[in-house]
Design a protein around this motif. Structure first.
Motif, PDB file in Angstrom:
ATOM      1  N   MET A 184       7.938   2.332  -8.837  1.00 17.20           N
ATOM      2  CA  MET A 184       6.586   2.134  -8.518  1.00 17.20           C
ATOM      3  C   MET A 184       5.646   2.815  -9.334  1.00 17.20           C
ATOM      4  N   SER A 185       4.589   2.465 -10.017  1.00 19.24           N
ATOM      5  CA  SER A 185       3.709   3.220 -10.963  1.00 19.24           C
ATOM      6  C   SER A 185       2.697   3.933 -10.017  1.00 19.24           C
ATOM      7  N   THR A 186       2.103   5.027 -10.480  1.00 20.34           N
ATOM      8  CA  THR A 186       1.227   5.856 -10.088  1.00 20.34           C
ATOM      9  C   THR A 186      -0.033   5.435  -9.360  1.00 20.34           C
ATOM     10  N   THR A 187      -0.431   4.155 -10.324  1.00 26.17           N
ATOM     11  CA  THR A 187      -1.442   3.433  -9.971  1.00 26.17           C
ATOM     12  C   THR A 187      -1.144   2.826  -8.555  1.00 26.17           C
ATOM     13  N   THR A 188      -0.218   2.081  -8.628  1.00 25.67           N
ATOM     14  CA  THR A 188       0.081   1.325  -7.299  1.00 25.67           C
ATOM     15  C   THR A 188       0.281   2.352  -6.046  1.00 25.67           C
ATOM     16  N   ARG A 189       1.053   3.650  -6.209  1.00 31.49           N
ATOM     17  CA  ARG A 189       1.089   4.461  -5.202  1.00 31.49           C
ATOM     18  C   ARG A 189      -0.330   4.928  -4.630  1.00 31.49           C
ATOM     19  N   GLN A 190      -1.446   5.189  -5.818  1.00 39.42           N
ATOM     20  CA  GLN A 190      -2.297   5.525  -5.444  1.00 39.42           C
ATOM     21  C   GLN A 190      -3.478   4.749  -4.668  1.00 39.42           C
ATOM     22  N   LEU A 191      -3.038   3.477  -4.683  1.00 35.47           N
ATOM     23  CA  LEU A 191      -3.879   2.695  -4.071  1.00 35.47           C
ATOM     24  C   LEU A 191      -3.781   2.683  -2.540  1.00 35.47           C
ATOM     25  N   GLY A 192      -2.873   3.233  -1.835  1.00 34.94           N
ATOM     26  CA  GLY A 192      -2.679   3.318  -0.449  1.00 34.94           C
ATOM     27  C   GLY A 192      -3.117   4.786  -0.227  1.00 34.94           C
ATOM     28  N   VAL A 193      -3.564   5.522  -1.027  1.00 33.65           N
ATOM     29  CA  VAL A 193      -3.812   7.041  -0.646  1.00 33.65           C
ATOM     30  C   VAL A 193      -5.191   7.036   0.048  1.00 33.65           C
ATOM     31  N   PRO A 194      -5.554   7.612   1.118  1.00 29.16           N
ATOM     32  CA  PRO A 194      -6.625   7.489   1.804  1.00 29.16           C
ATOM     33  C   PRO A 194      -7.614   8.296   1.218  1.00 29.16           C
ATOM     34  N   ALA A 195      -8.866   7.878   1.234  1.00 30.14           N
ATOM     35  CA  ALA A 195     -10.370   8.766   0.675  1.00 30.14           C
ATOM     36  C   ALA A 195     -10.310   9.977   1.271  1.00 30.14           C
ATOM     37  N   PRO A 196     -11.207  10.743   0.643  1.00 28.37           N
ATOM     38  CA  PRO A 196     -11.335  12.225   1.274  1.00 28.37           C
ATOM     39  C   PRO A 196     -11.909  11.974   2.611  1.00 28.37           C
ATOM     40  N   GLY A 197     -11.621  12.917   3.452  1.00 27.69           N
ATOM     41  CA  GLY A 197     -12.266  12.827   4.825  1.00 27.69           C
ATOM     42  C   GLY A 197     -11.385  11.809   5.775  1.00 27.69           C
ATOM     43  N   ARG A 198     -10.498  11.179   5.206  1.00 29.49           N
ATOM     44  CA  ARG A 198      -9.681  10.354   6.183  1.00 29.49           C
ATOM     45  C   ARG A 198      -8.528  11.203   6.797  1.00 29.49           C
ATOM     46  N   PHE A 199      -7.933  12.263   6.236  1.00 25.37           N
ATOM     47  CA  PHE A 199      -6.946  13.177   6.904  1.00 25.37           C
ATOM     48  C   PHE A 199      -7.459  14.011   8.014  1.00 25.37           C
ATOM     49  N   ALA A 200      -6.789  14.595   8.916  1.00 20.33           N
ATOM     50  CA  ALA A 200      -7.135  15.543  10.032  1.00 20.33           C
ATOM     51  C   ALA A 200      -7.896  16.540   9.129  1.00 20.33           C
ATOM     52  N   PRO A 201      -8.774  17.431   9.853  1.00 24.60           N
ATOM     53  CA  PRO A 201      -9.467  18.543   9.401  1.00 24.60           C
ATOM     54  C   PRO A 201      -8.566  19.513   8.595  1.00 24.60           C
ATOM     55  N   GLU A 202      -7.434  19.880   9.465  1.00 25.38           N
ATOM     56  CA  GLU A 202      -6.457  20.765   9.013  1.00 25.38           C
ATOM     57  C   GLU A 202      -5.828  20.401   7.648  1.00 25.38           C
ATOM     58  N   SER A 203      -5.511  19.074   7.608  1.00 25.73           N
ATOM     59  CA  SER A 203      -4.599  18.756   6.359  1.00 25.73           C
ATOM     60  C   SER A 203      -5.662  18.703   4.914  1.00 25.73           C
ATOM     61  N   GLU A 204      -6.880  18.271   5.581  1.00 20.74           N
ATOM     62  CA  GLU A 204      -8.031  18.199   4.530  1.00 20.74           C
ATOM     63  C   GLU A 204      -8.295  19.784   4.103  1.00 20.74           C
TER      64      GLU A 204
END
Length: 73
Positions: free
Chosen positions: A1-21
């Motif tokens: 799987m290419s990096t671009t393909t993997r990045q498509l599923g990465v949530p935008a900033p602020g989409r993780f729990a505050p501790e994870s951010e």
């Protein structure tokens, strides 16, 4: 799987729990500091010279300056 393909599923900033951010922000800062601290001064000077040459080229050819670009030194 290419990096671009993997990045498509990465949530935008602020989409993780505050501790994870907070942890991701800290990891990003630490990684950036490590890379910049490991880079020899001659390399940093070369990057600065190249960046300034690019900014001069933009000015001489009426290309817009990148919005985050510092003034040439």
């Amino acid at each position: 799987m290419s990096t671009t393909t993997r990045q498509l599923g990465v949530p935008a900033p602020g989409r993780f729990a505050p501790e994870s951010e907070a942890r991701l922000d800290r990891l990003d800062r630490d990684a950036t500091a490590h890379v910049e601290g490991s880079r020899p001064q001659k390399t940093r000077d070369g990057y600065t010279a190249d960046w300034n040459a690019w900014l001069r080229f933009c000015a001489e050819t009426d290309l817009p300056r990148p919005p985050s670009a510092p003034a040439p030194s």
